[in-house]
Design an enzyme around this catalytic site. Structure first.
Site, PDB file in Angstrom:
ATOM      1  N   GLU A 208       0.807  -1.228   0.000  1.00  0.00           N
ATOM      2  CA  GLU A 208       0.000   0.000   0.000  1.00  0.00           C
ATOM      3  C   GLU A 208       0.839   1.277   0.000  1.00  0.00           C
ATOM      4  O   GLU A 208       0.592   2.210   0.758  1.00  0.00           O
ATOM      5  CB  GLU A 208      -1.008  -0.033   1.163  1.00  0.00           C
ATOM      6  CG  GLU A 208      -1.996  -1.184   1.004  1.00  0.00           C
ATOM      7  CD  GLU A 208      -2.998  -1.319   2.135  1.00  0.00           C
ATOM      8  OE1 GLU A 208      -2.914  -0.542   3.112  1.00  0.00           O
ATOM      9  OE2 GLU A 208      -3.860  -2.214   2.057  1.00  0.00           O
ATOM     10  N   GLU A 325      -5.156  -8.241  -1.830  1.00  0.00           N
ATOM     11  CA  GLU A 325      -5.704  -8.188  -0.465  1.00  0.00           C
ATOM     12  C   GLU A 325      -7.074  -7.536  -0.536  1.00  0.00           C
ATOM     13  O   GLU A 325      -7.219  -6.458  -1.110  1.00  0.00           O
ATOM     14  CB  GLU A 325      -4.779  -7.391   0.460  1.00  0.00           C
ATOM     15  CG  GLU A 325      -5.279  -7.292   1.904  1.00  0.00           C
ATOM     16  CD  GLU A 325      -4.373  -6.411   2.771  1.00  0.00           C
ATOM     17  OE1 GLU A 325      -3.128  -6.555   2.667  1.00  0.00           O
ATOM     18  OE2 GLU A 325      -4.900  -5.575   3.528  1.00  0.00           O
TER      19      GLU A 325
END
Length: 544
Positions: A208, A325
């Site tokens: 991320e 994810e």
């Protein structure tokens, strides 16, 4: 379905008129308490393809001290403290034969690895609100890595390992992470892994850090350079090994411009492009269930899948898209929502929609841990989504069929060629609380389909399990009806064809047996229910 209409809508209407599929009773009209509808399947060719092991799950690094909104939901589910000797855990993993497991999460970019070259003491992650992500640097001990790999070997796991991508960088005043990735520690770790003959399916760089990032961010140009460095390093370390692990990146939220630049700069170095999905809002949000059951809201994710698909299609890269994810609701999910029956509507819809846009693998956050685990964090007992994932894994094959539904917007419909036969499997999700749907199926170019049905003089009737003896089996389809115990969407107990699903005293996963229904009967989809329908008796051109 409301998504990808620009690609398939016209085809379906032509098919619909050609097949004469509207009967005299019409569609969407209530009769005897039911609503009639029709599934339209284009069986000429596949619109996408998924990996054989499309279903993937994650294991995270969060320690027990990880709390959100006053609730601490992680317990001992971390890669560092999970009970690898639990029999239910091992059996749950083995059922997928194999299960891809992505090891990573926010704190992976705070983890260093104990190796022969690493001289510092190996310390545990500890809470520190003054540091990035709220935790001090932690360490993966060599002994724990050995234990994890022993478990992975027993379970037949395909391992995707998320490497620390912040090593060597500095956090600038604007919050960005600057400088090149220092891969010294990662290289020692990979060399140790190879030395021990541990099989890694893929090495993923960072978590991320794309686009605006979470906590911090890295530019697309720098991230591309670091990914190329990872690919060169892996090629060097594995030069004498036949199997080369996948190079996976960036493991972040989709940002169209960032992803396009990154992909354009890594065309020769990247095998998989991963992105994350938490589209429902925060775990504390009071409107999660409303969004899960809202077809228009669910359709919103189609734009992300479409844009990434187009970037890859128009790039010289050979990289494929994965969802790396996806937990739906960020900050650990919401107890009795993201770990309850209602969440299977969101999860299965995500699997179906992403596959239709040629996503090859979909990693669920988590296998265990937080309030969105496939397994209960304390008891290891499967939550409803575990069984949804297992049925998908067993029934839905690699070729994705263009599918839509006419009659009500509350039915979500997806179809794939079957995994174990030349037929196909249809998935129907009924988001309506009151309406039972009677669904028929129409196919484009029906006359060219090869039907393996035989003729019968008697009136067709529903046959329930066990499979009737002395009756030609090819006249029957297999149905798997999933419902919540007592109709409670927040329940963590799932029923399959009216029977409770639970592990036995030995920790064994229950068998998932279908009921057999005469193929000439309409498919009945009860309110707030999910149905997998395996049609082994119809061979579509796309499935030959």
């Amino acid at each position: 379905m409301g998504f990808r209409v620009w690609l398939v809508g016209f085809c379906f209407w032509v098919c619909f008129l050609f097949c004469g599929s509207v009967n005299s009773k019409g569609l969407g009209l209530e009769e005897d308490g039911f609503v009639r509808g029709r599934v339209l399947i284009d069986g000429k060719s596949a619109i996408g393809g998924i990996d054989e092991d499309f279903v993937c799950a994650t294991l995270d690094w969060w320690p027990p001290e990880k709390c959100d909104y006053g609730t601490c939901s992680w317990g001992r589910a971390s890669l560092l403290n999970l009970d690898l000797g639990n029999n239910v855990l091992l059996n749950a993993v083995k059922e997928f034969k194999p299960l891809k497991l992505r090891l990573g999460g926010t704190l992976q970019d705070k983890i260093i690895y104990e190796t022969e070259d690493h001289q510092q003491s190996c310390v545990y992650l500890s809470r520190n609100t003054t540091e990035l992500f709220g935790y001090s640097q932690g360490c993966l001990p060599t002994k724990r890595w050995d234990e994890l790999n022993e478990f992975f070997k027993k379970g037949g796991v395909k391992v995707i390992f998320g490497l620390n991508a912040l090593n060597g960088r500095q956090i600038a005043s604007d919050g960005s992470a600057v400088g090149a990735w220092d891969h010294t520690n990662a290289e020692s770790f990979i060399r140790y892994t190879v030395k021990k003959n541990y099989t890694i399916h893929g090495w993923e760089l960072g978590n991320e850090l794309s686009g605006n990032g979470v906590g911090t961010r890295v530019t697309a140009e720098q991230y591309a350079s670091d990914t190329i460095a990872l690919q060169n390093m892996v090629q060097s370390i594995y030069k004498d090994i036949e199997y080369k692990p996948l190079i996976i990146s960036p493991g972040g939220f989709f940002d169209e411009n960032w992803f396009k630049e990154f992909i354009d700069k890594t065309t020769q170095s990247l095998d998989v492009v991963t992105h994350h999905i938490y589209n429902l809002g925060s775990g504390v949000d009071e409107h999660l269930v409303e969004r899960i059951l809202d077809p228009s809201y669910l359709d919103g994710m189609a734009d992300t899948f479409y844009k990434l698909h187009e970037i890859l299609r128009n790039s010289p890269t050979s990289a494929k898209a994965w969802v790396g994810e996806a937990g739906g609701a960020y900050n650990s999910g919401h107890n009795l929502v993201t770990n309850a029956f209602v969440f299977s509507f969101w999860y299965l819809d995500q699997l179906g929609m992403s596959a239709a846009f040629d996503t090859k693998t979909y990693c669920r956050q988590t296998l265990i841990g937080g309030n969105y685990g496939l397994l209960n964090t304390t008891t290891f007992e499967p939550n409803p989504d575990y069984y949804s994932a297992l049925l998908w894994h067993r029934l839905m094959g690699r070729n994705v069929l263009s599918t839509s539904f006419n009659g009500t917007k509350k039915i979500r419909a997806y179809a794939h060629c079957s995994k174990q036969s030349k037929g196909f499997t249809l998935l129907l999700l009924n988001l309506d609380s009151n309406t039972t749907v009677h669904a028929a199926i129409s196919y484009n170019r029906t006359r060219r389909l090869h039907h393996k049905h035989r003729s019968y003089n008697h009136k067709p009737k529903v046959i329930r399990i066990p499979r009737p003896h002395g009756i030609e089996g090819e006249a029957f389809r297999e149905e798997y009806h999933l419902t919540a115990k007592d109709g409670n969407l927040h329940c963590q107990t799932m029923l399959l064809n009216g029977k409770i699903l639970s592990v036995n005293s030995s920790g064994n996963i229950p068998s998932l047996e279908p009921q057999y229904v005469n193929s000439s009967e309409p498919i009945m989809v009860a309110p707030f229910s999910i149905v997998f329908i395996h049609m082994p008796n119809i061979v579509l051109p796309a499935c030959r």
